[in-house]
Design an enzyme around this catalytic site. Structure first.
Site, PDB file in Angstrom:
ATOM      1  N   ASN A 166      76.530 -47.077 -64.473  1.00  0.00           N
ATOM      2  CA  ASN A 166      75.888 -48.362 -64.129  1.00  0.00           C
ATOM      3  C   ASN A 166      75.950 -48.660 -62.629  1.00  0.00           C
ATOM      4  O   ASN A 166      75.627 -49.782 -62.217  1.00  0.00           O
ATOM      5  CB  ASN A 166      76.507 -49.511 -64.939  1.00  0.00           C
ATOM      6  CG  ASN A 166      77.946 -49.800 -64.544  1.00  0.00           C
ATOM      7  OD1 ASN A 166      78.523 -49.091 -63.718  1.00  0.00           O
ATOM      8  ND2 ASN A 166      78.529 -50.825 -65.134  1.00  0.00           N
ATOM      9  N   SER A 188      95.447 -40.855 -67.086  1.00  0.00           N
ATOM     10  CA  SER A 188      96.131 -40.825 -65.794  1.00  0.00           C
ATOM     11  C   SER A 188      97.631 -40.655 -65.992  1.00  0.00           C
ATOM     12  O   SER A 188      98.196 -41.091 -67.001  1.00  0.00           O
ATOM     13  CB  SER A 188      95.858 -42.163 -65.095  1.00  0.00           C
ATOM     14  OG  SER A 188      96.779 -42.361 -64.058  1.00  0.00           O
ATOM     15  N   TYR A 212      95.297 -51.921 -65.083  1.00  0.00           N
ATOM     16  CA  TYR A 212      94.554 -50.652 -65.064  1.00  0.00           C
ATOM     17  C   TYR A 212      95.304 -49.592 -65.873  1.00  0.00           C
ATOM     18  O   TYR A 212      94.729 -48.927 -66.736  1.00  0.00           O
ATOM     19  CB  TYR A 212      94.364 -50.171 -63.611  1.00  0.00           C
ATOM     20  CG  TYR A 212      93.958 -48.724 -63.539  1.00  0.00           C
ATOM     21  CD1 TYR A 212      92.682 -48.325 -63.910  1.00  0.00           C
ATOM     22  CD2 TYR A 212      94.872 -47.734 -63.130  1.00  0.00           C
ATOM     23  CE1 TYR A 212      92.315 -46.984 -63.878  1.00  0.00           C
ATOM     24  CE2 TYR A 212      94.508 -46.398 -63.095  1.00  0.00           C
ATOM     25  CZ  TYR A 212      93.231 -46.028 -63.470  1.00  0.00           C
ATOM     26  OH  TYR A 212      92.872 -44.702 -63.445  1.00  0.00           O
ATOM     27  N   LYS A 244      94.450 -47.401 -69.678  1.00  0.00           N
ATOM     28  CA  LYS A 244      94.532 -45.959 -69.977  1.00  0.00           C
ATOM     29  C   LYS A 244      95.437 -45.728 -71.189  1.00  0.00           C
ATOM     30  O   LYS A 244      95.139 -44.955 -72.092  1.00  0.00           O
ATOM     31  CB  LYS A 244      95.068 -45.180 -68.767  1.00  0.00           C
ATOM     32  CG  LYS A 244      94.167 -45.217 -67.563  1.00  0.00           C
ATOM     33  CD  LYS A 244      92.847 -44.518 -67.841  1.00  0.00           C
ATOM     34  CE  LYS A 244      91.862 -44.642 -66.715  1.00  0.00           C
ATOM     35  NZ  LYS A 244      90.494 -44.303 -67.083  1.00  0.00           N
ATOM     36  N   PHE A 281      96.752 -36.350 -62.060  1.00  0.00           N
ATOM     37  CA  PHE A 281      97.745 -36.802 -61.091  1.00  0.00           C
ATOM     38  C   PHE A 281      96.962 -37.415 -59.903  1.00  0.00           C
ATOM     39  O   PHE A 281      96.235 -38.361 -60.142  1.00  0.00           O
ATOM     40  CB  PHE A 281      98.752 -35.677 -60.811  1.00  0.00           C
ATOM     41  CG  PHE A 281      99.762 -35.651 -61.958  1.00  0.00           C
ATOM     42  CD1 PHE A 281      99.365 -35.264 -63.249  1.00  0.00           C
ATOM     43  CD2 PHE A 281     101.036 -36.141 -61.804  1.00  0.00           C
ATOM     44  CE1 PHE A 281     100.237 -35.347 -64.340  1.00  0.00           C
ATOM     45  CE2 PHE A 281     101.923 -36.212 -62.876  1.00  0.00           C
ATOM     46  CZ  PHE A 281     101.517 -35.821 -64.141  1.00  0.00           C
ATOM     47  N   ASP A 310     105.467 -48.834 -56.839  1.00  0.00           N
ATOM     48  CA  ASP A 310     105.442 -47.393 -56.530  1.00  0.00           C
ATOM     49  C   ASP A 310     106.682 -46.705 -57.094  1.00  0.00           C
ATOM     50  O   ASP A 310     107.799 -47.200 -56.939  1.00  0.00           O
ATOM     51  CB  ASP A 310     105.408 -47.170 -55.016  1.00  0.00           C
ATOM     52  CG  ASP A 310     104.000 -47.119 -54.469  1.00  0.00           C
ATOM     53  OD1 ASP A 310     103.051 -47.016 -55.280  1.00  0.00           O
ATOM     54  OD2 ASP A 310     103.832 -47.178 -53.233  1.00  0.00           O
TER      55      ASP A 310
END
Ligand code: NAD
Ligand code: UDP
Length: 340
Positions: free
Chosen positions: A33, A125, A150, A154, A179, A297
């Site tokens: 899209n 992911s 996000y 997944k 990765f 992180d």
């Protein structure tokens, strides 16, 4: 000739995969899209391959629009890339992420069932492994707690597709856990083309190297790693694309209903090492400063590649130097990205 529907095939990984599929003799139909890519990608694909791919500008959440693609083509398998992927944005507008990513996956699955399409490859992911420090991640590593919407999309879509395949023996699903895909096609004609200021390391370094951005901030140099910066498993996007061809081939012969593979190199590269490799590729210094850690992180993330090597026959060919040089070629040939 076997036909693959590539949703999100106009995007970064999708476009490289379209080339890999074409080179392996597959017919490709693309549904996208254009919410995060430019139509110019189609012209670039034509320039690279000499072929004009069948392109549908459709939202994969729109069942009736997507139905037309299944109606008009004899599709044998689907690679579902279409989805939103910006971690920070997903924290700001979570419902958009849940709606777009989950609805598009469900819609694709429903139409596959309706049209008797039996093979699905899904873009998952490494983020599904969560905050664990037990590296390398194997496909058997427990799924973790994601740090953003996000990642949860997944995680949830993996579960939805497992349930879908369990309930429908004629459906086979391959979950690919990527990765860190980086780099660009050797032609320099397609590559990662983020809108606005990039969030990810390689697009950011590229812009600093190219002079569009002033200086990179390295998020934390006090981690418990050899040089204090985080380690990631960067994989060349063309290797990743080849992994999808292997996955399609695997689905054609496996008896399994659901299979899962990591796609990485098995090697961790630090932020400092990535900067040094990019400096070598572009021939000049990348201005950077050291700043605070980025929330969410993890210090170290890399794949166990054993299963993909053994069962898929997949092994990454390119190292960090090729990733950086291809990124730099793409950046210099397209300093402002692609035109709308
Ligand atoms: P991308 O944004 O470049 O490509 C995604 C494409 O999907 C875009 O062209 C966008 O326009 C399209 N799209 C989005 N929602 C759509 C919808 N509802 N209907 C039709 N088209 C839609 O992203 P990418 O980096 O190529 O990633 C592809 C997939 O791989 C995504 O699902 C992403 O979450 C996943 N993934 C990416 C990375 C990464 O680092 N790039 C890592 C792991 C997983
Ligand atoms: N990173 C950084 N500066 C940036 C962007 C990223 O230091 O401007 C670091 C980040 O903290 C991480 C690594 O680079 O350690 C890879 O980040 P990216 O967002 O590309 O991938 P992810 O963290 O999602 O694996």
């Amino acid at each position: 000739m076997s036909t693959v529907l590539v949703t999100g095939g106009n995007g970064y990984i999708g476009s490289h995969t379209v080339i890999a599929l074409h080179e392996s003799g597959y017919e490709v139909v693309i549904a996208d899209n254009l919410s995060n890519s430019k139509l110019e990608v189609q012209r670039r694909l034509e320039k690279i391959t000499g072929k004009s791919f069948k392109f549908y500008n459709v939202d994969c959440c729109d069942k009736e629009a997507l139905r037309q693609v299944f109606e008009e083509n004899k599709i044998d398998s689907v690679i579902h890339f279409a989805g939103l992927k910006a971690v920070g944005e997903s924290v700001r507008i979570p419902l958009d992420y849940y709606r777009n990513n989950i609805m598009s996956a469900i819609t694709v699955a429903e139409l596959m069932k309706e049209y008797g399409v039996g093979k699905l490859v899904f873009s998952s992911s490494a983020t599904v492994y969560g905050m664990s420090e037990d590296v390398p991640f194997t496909e058997e590593s427990p799924l973790g707690v994601c740090t953003n919407p996000y990642g949860w999309t997944k995680w949830m879509i993996e579960q939805i597709l497992r349930d879908f395949a369990s309930a429908n023996p004629e459906i086979k699903v391959c979950l690919l856990r990527y990765f860190n895909p980086v780099g660009a096609h050797e032609s320099g004609l397609i590559g990662e083309d983020p809108r606005g200021i990039p969030n990810n390391l390689f697009p950011y370094i590229s812009k600093v190297a190219g002079g569009t951005l002033e200086c990179l901030t390295v998020f934390g140099d006090d981690y418990n790693t050899p040089d204090g910066t985080c380690l990631r498993d960067y994989i060349h996007v063309c290797d990743l694309a080849d992994g999808h061809v292997k996955a399609i081939e695997y689905l054609a012969k496996t008896e399994e209903n659901v299979c899962v593979f990591n796609l990485g190199t098995g090697k961790g590269t630090s932020v400092k090492e990535a900067i040094a490799a990019f400096e070598k590729a572009c021939g000049h210094e990348i201005k950077h400063v050291f700043g605070a850690r980025r929330p969410g992180d993890i210090p170290v993330c890399y794949a166990s590649t054993e299963k993909a090597e053994r069962e898929l026959g997949f092994k990454a060919r390119f190292g960090i130097d090729e990733m950086c040089s291809s990124c730099w070629k793409w950046q210099t040939m397209n300093p402002d990205g692609l035109a709308d």
